[in-house]
Design a protein around this motif. Structure first.
Motif, PDB file in Angstrom:
ATOM      1  N   ASP A 131       0.776  -1.109   0.048  1.00 14.32           N
ATOM      2  CA  ASP A 131       0.015   0.056  -0.033  1.00 14.32           C
ATOM      3  C   ASP A 131       1.036   1.229  -0.141  1.00 14.32           C
ATOM      4  O   ASP A 131       1.800   1.317   0.991  1.00 14.32           O
ATOM      5  N   PRO A 132       0.977   2.075  -1.033  1.00 13.25           N
ATOM      6  CA  PRO A 132      -0.196   2.503  -2.036  1.00 13.25           C
ATOM      7  C   PRO A 132       0.352   1.562  -3.294  1.00 13.25           C
ATOM      8  O   PRO A 132      -0.402   1.298  -4.235  1.00 13.25           O
ATOM      9  N   GLY A 133       1.382   0.890  -3.255  1.00 20.26           N
ATOM     10  CA  GLY A 133       1.704  -0.064  -4.288  1.00 20.26           C
ATOM     11  C   GLY A 133       2.292   0.585  -5.646  1.00 20.26           C
ATOM     12  O   GLY A 133       2.042   0.173  -6.766  1.00 20.26           O
TER      13      GLY A 133
END
Length: 145
Positions: A89-91
């Motif tokens: 996350d957020p990738g």
């Protein structure tokens, strides 16, 4: 070219740069009038606008002053940027991340530069401080606010 048309209408010869600059309210300036450094007679400080020197493609150590890795103890990672994003996350890589890329060649304003003197005969303004750009470059001077 339209710039040449303006120059011939105002009975001026061709110039290296033609730029429209909005005068202050109440200034008595006509089309075709030569503006000299005498307009800076009462000015103590100016703002200088110019294009910085272009330095081409640069790595993160030169562009953003990153520290870099160890040069000893068997390290092979001396100049790379390190990790560039977080985990799942957020990738993605966050927009605006400091990475390698083109350095310089951007418009910069240096504020509150001292005016040292004026040479009316040679139409020169002397300032103390940093002026952006290369020698002989085009700059814009404004009264400091």
């Amino acid at each position: 070219k339209p710039e040449m048309g303006h120059a011939t209408k105002s009975s001026l010869g061709p110039k290296r740069f033609i730029r429209e600059v909005r005068p202050e309210a109440g200034a008595d300036i006509r089309i075709g009038q030569s503006v000299t450094v005498e307009i800076f007679n009462d000015v103590k400080k100016v703002d200088v606008v110019g294009m910085t020197k272009g330095k081409g493609y640069a790595g993160v150590m030169k562009r953003w002053n990153f520290k870099g890795g160890l040069n000893t103890h068997g390290s092979t990672r001396h100049r790379p940027p390190g990790s560039i994003s977080s985990n799942t996350d957020p990738g993605r890589v966050i927009r605006g991340k400091k990475m390698a890329g083109r350095l310089g060649g951007e418009r910069v304003t240096i504020k509150n530069i001292d005016v040292v003197g004026i040479d009316k005969n040679r139409n020169l303004l002397f300032v103390r401080g940093a002026v952006p750009g290369h020698k002989g470059g085009y700059i814009i001077l404004n009264k400091a606010r």
